[in-house]
Design a protein around this motif. Sequence first.
Motif, PDB file in Angstrom:
ATOM      1  N   ARG A  63       0.829  -1.213   0.000  1.00 51.94           N
ATOM      2  CA  ARG A  63       0.000   0.000   0.000  1.00 51.94           C
ATOM      3  C   ARG A  63       0.864   1.264   0.000  1.00 51.94           C
ATOM      4  O   ARG A  63       0.523   2.276  -0.608  1.00 51.94           O
ATOM      5  CB  ARG A  63      -0.916  -0.022   1.221  1.00 51.94           C
ATOM      6  N   ARG A  64       1.980   1.206   0.706  1.00 52.56           N
ATOM      7  CA  ARG A  64       2.874   2.365   0.805  1.00 52.56           C
ATOM      8  C   ARG A  64       3.327   2.823  -0.574  1.00 52.56           C
ATOM      9  O   ARG A  64       3.294   4.011  -0.898  1.00 52.56           O
ATOM     10  CB  ARG A  64       4.080   2.011   1.668  1.00 52.56           C
ATOM     11  N   GLU A  65       3.767   1.866  -1.385  1.00 53.27           N
ATOM     12  CA  GLU A  65       4.296   2.227  -2.700  1.00 53.27           C
ATOM     13  C   GLU A  65       3.191   2.750  -3.621  1.00 53.27           C
ATOM     14  O   GLU A  65       3.405   3.674  -4.413  1.00 53.27           O
ATOM     15  CB  GLU A  65       4.988   1.021  -3.338  1.00 53.27           C
ATOM     16  N   LEU A  66       2.007   2.169  -3.515  1.00 52.80           N
ATOM     17  CA  LEU A  66       0.889   2.642  -4.336  1.00 52.80           C
ATOM     18  C   LEU A  66       0.488   4.057  -3.928  1.00 52.80           C
ATOM     19  O   LEU A  66       0.285   4.932  -4.786  1.00 52.80           O
ATOM     20  CB  LEU A  66      -0.295   1.691  -4.188  1.00 52.80           C
ATOM     21  N   ALA A  67       0.359   4.313  -2.636  1.00 52.83           N
ATOM     22  CA  ALA A  67      -0.019   5.644  -2.167  1.00 52.83           C
ATOM     23  C   ALA A  67       1.028   6.672  -2.569  1.00 52.83           C
ATOM     24  O   ALA A  67       0.701   7.803  -2.956  1.00 52.83           O
ATOM     25  CB  ALA A  67      -0.207   5.631  -0.657  1.00 52.83           C
ATOM     26  N   ARG A  68       2.284   6.306  -2.493  1.00 50.51           N
ATOM     27  CA  ARG A  68       3.359   7.209  -2.914  1.00 50.51           C
ATOM     28  C   ARG A  68       3.199   7.604  -4.379  1.00 50.51           C
ATOM     29  O   ARG A  68       3.333   8.773  -4.749  1.00 50.51           O
ATOM     30  CB  ARG A  68       4.714   6.528  -2.692  1.00 50.51           C
ATOM     31  N   SER A  69       2.898   6.635  -5.221  1.00 50.57           N
ATOM     32  CA  SER A  69       2.733   6.924  -6.644  1.00 50.57           C
ATOM     33  C   SER A  69       1.527   7.817  -6.910  1.00 50.57           C
ATOM     34  O   SER A  69       1.549   8.668  -7.796  1.00 50.57           O
ATOM     35  CB  SER A  69       2.608   5.613  -7.435  1.00 50.57           C
ATOM     36  N   VAL A  70       0.458   7.619  -6.136  1.00 46.30           N
ATOM     37  CA  VAL A  70      -0.721   8.472  -6.292  1.00 46.30           C
ATOM     38  C   VAL A  70      -0.376   9.920  -5.968  1.00 46.30           C
ATOM     39  O   VAL A  70      -0.695  10.844  -6.726  1.00 46.30           O
ATOM     40  CB  VAL A  70      -1.874   7.973  -5.402  1.00 46.30           C
ATOM     41  N   VAL A  71       0.291  10.143  -4.843  1.00 51.36           N
ATOM     42  CA  VAL A  71       0.629  11.500  -4.430  1.00 51.36           C
ATOM     43  C   VAL A  71       1.561  12.156  -5.442  1.00 51.36           C
ATOM     44  O   VAL A  71       1.378  13.309  -5.842  1.00 51.36           O
ATOM     45  CB  VAL A  71       1.258  11.497  -3.022  1.00 51.36           C
ATOM     46  N   LEU A  72       2.581  11.436  -5.874  1.00 43.09           N
ATOM     47  CA  LEU A  72       3.514  11.994  -6.854  1.00 43.09           C
ATOM     48  C   LEU A  72       2.818  12.302  -8.169  1.00 43.09           C
ATOM     49  O   LEU A  72       3.088  13.321  -8.809  1.00 43.09           O
ATOM     50  CB  LEU A  72       4.666  11.012  -7.087  1.00 43.09           C
ATOM     51  N   ASP A 123      11.465  13.331   0.692  1.00 47.37           N
ATOM     52  CA  ASP A 123      11.421  12.595  -0.568  1.00 47.37           C
ATOM     53  C   ASP A 123      11.775  13.530  -1.727  1.00 47.37           C
ATOM     54  O   ASP A 123      11.079  14.517  -1.963  1.00 47.37           O
ATOM     55  CB  ASP A 123      10.030  12.016  -0.776  1.00 47.37           C
ATOM     56  N   PRO A 124      12.854  13.271  -2.468  1.00 50.31           N
ATOM     57  CA  PRO A 124      13.311  14.226  -3.483  1.00 50.31           C
ATOM     58  C   PRO A 124      12.342  14.398  -4.652  1.00 50.31           C
ATOM     59  O   PRO A 124      12.225  15.502  -5.196  1.00 50.31           O
ATOM     60  CB  PRO A 124      14.650  13.630  -3.955  1.00 50.31           C
ATOM     61  N   GLU A 125      11.650  13.339  -5.031  1.00 48.44           N
ATOM     62  CA  GLU A 125      10.717  13.461  -6.152  1.00 48.44           C
ATOM     63  C   GLU A 125       9.513  14.318  -5.773  1.00 48.44           C
ATOM     64  O   GLU A 125       9.052  15.149  -6.562  1.00 48.44           O
ATOM     65  CB  GLU A 125      10.267  12.078  -6.608  1.00 48.44           C
ATOM     66  N   LEU A 126       9.005  14.117  -4.574  1.00 51.05           N
ATOM     67  CA  LEU A 126       7.883  14.932  -4.142  1.00 51.05           C
ATOM     68  C   LEU A 126       8.300  16.389  -3.979  1.00 51.05           C
ATOM     69  O   LEU A 126       7.579  17.303  -4.378  1.00 51.05           O
ATOM     70  CB  LEU A 126       7.304  14.416  -2.829  1.00 51.05           C
ATOM     71  N   LEU A 127       9.469  16.624  -3.398  1.00 52.81           N
ATOM     72  CA  LEU A 127       9.934  17.992  -3.238  1.00 52.81           C
ATOM     73  C   LEU A 127      10.069  18.687  -4.586  1.00 52.81           C
ATOM     74  O   LEU A 127       9.726  19.865  -4.728  1.00 52.81           O
ATOM     75  CB  LEU A 127      11.282  17.997  -2.504  1.00 52.81           C
ATOM     76  N   ALA A 128      10.560  17.959  -5.584  1.00 52.78           N
ATOM     77  CA  ALA A 128      10.704  18.556  -6.908  1.00 52.78           C
ATOM     78  C   ALA A 128       9.348  18.936  -7.493  1.00 52.78           C
ATOM     79  O   ALA A 128       9.183  20.019  -8.075  1.00 52.78           O
ATOM     80  CB  ALA A 128      11.432  17.585  -7.840  1.00 52.78           C
ATOM     81  N   ALA A 129       8.351  18.043  -7.342  1.00 48.57           N
ATOM     82  CA  ALA A 129       7.015  18.336  -7.869  1.00 48.57           C
ATOM     83  C   ALA A 129       6.373  19.497  -7.131  1.00 48.57           C
ATOM     84  O   ALA A 129       5.755  20.379  -7.740  1.00 48.57           O
ATOM     85  CB  ALA A 129       6.137  17.088  -7.781  1.00 48.57           C
ATOM     86  N   ARG A 130       6.520  19.522  -5.813  1.00 52.44           N
ATOM     87  CA  ARG A 130       5.942  20.612  -5.034  1.00 52.44           C
ATOM     88  C   ARG A 130       6.632  21.935  -5.339  1.00 52.44           C
ATOM     89  O   ARG A 130       5.980  22.978  -5.449  1.00 52.44           O
ATOM     90  CB  ARG A 130       6.026  20.309  -3.537  1.00 52.44           C
ATOM     91  N   ASN A 131       7.957  21.915  -5.484  1.00 50.46           N
ATOM     92  CA  ASN A 131       8.674  23.150  -5.795  1.00 50.46           C
ATOM     93  C   ASN A 131       8.251  23.701  -7.149  1.00 50.46           C
ATOM     94  O   ASN A 131       8.129  24.919  -7.322  1.00 50.46           O
ATOM     95  CB  ASN A 131      10.178  22.904  -5.769  1.00 50.46           C
ATOM     96  N   ARG A 132       8.037  22.819  -8.093  1.00 48.59           N
ATOM     97  CA  ARG A 132       7.592  23.244  -9.418  1.00 48.59           C
ATOM     98  C   ARG A 132       6.233  23.943  -9.342  1.00 48.59           C
ATOM     99  O   ARG A 132       6.033  24.998  -9.942  1.00 48.59           O
ATOM    100  CB  ARG A 132       7.520  22.018 -10.341  1.00 48.59           C
TER     101      ARG A 132
END
Length: 223
Positions: A63-72, A123-132
């Motif tokens: 579930r963790r990996e799926l939820a992570r992908s949804v948020v990203l 999380d670097p990927e989330l930070l990149a998306a949020r910064n954008r």
Amino acid sequence: MVSQTAVKPGTPRLRADATRNRERIVAAAQEAFVEFGADVPLDEIARRAGIGNATLYRHFPDRRELARSVVLSVFGTMAKEAETIAAEAPDAFAALEAIVHGAVEWKVGALCPMFSEWMDVDDPELLAARNRLDNVVERLFDEAQADGTLRTDVAPGDVMILASQIARPLPGTTPLLHVQFVHRYIQLVLDGLRAPQRSVLPGQPATLQDLRGQCAVPTGPQQ
């Protein structure tokens, strides 16, 4: 709504059919999480995606990996669409209005609280998306305040908090009933942001930095 999925760096490139399955799973998961909450059975997500349970677990072992992908995916889509809106809108305030209404459609107000206790704020990927996304919103705020269309005693975080609160369904209401009214109330809030301001707001404006960590990648629970 979800138009892209997040894949960890170094993951082998998927075949076209596998990519489509992954995208269907993430889209179905977003809908199911919003409708039923973070503990929705993964079997229900597989059913909605039109794939077998084995296919879901092959892409997302827990579930963790799926939820992570949804948020990203949601934040990546929001950032991309916000950039398009900013480039095409007639002025900065109109762009902000469209982005806030879009955030309601993207169900950010439901997803962020759902995963807030499980976040990996680094999380670097989330930070990149949020910064954008943040860069677009902050630039539009500066432009709208400079041209005199946006009141000067507010900050981007104020709008994000308001939109998130209004977008959450009231207890006991159906999703359909909520959707009928949410954009109406969002527009009332946006009208209140227009200059000249008609009141003095108590407290201090909420910046996007104040909201850091309020919606990031979930780190638990496990399937």
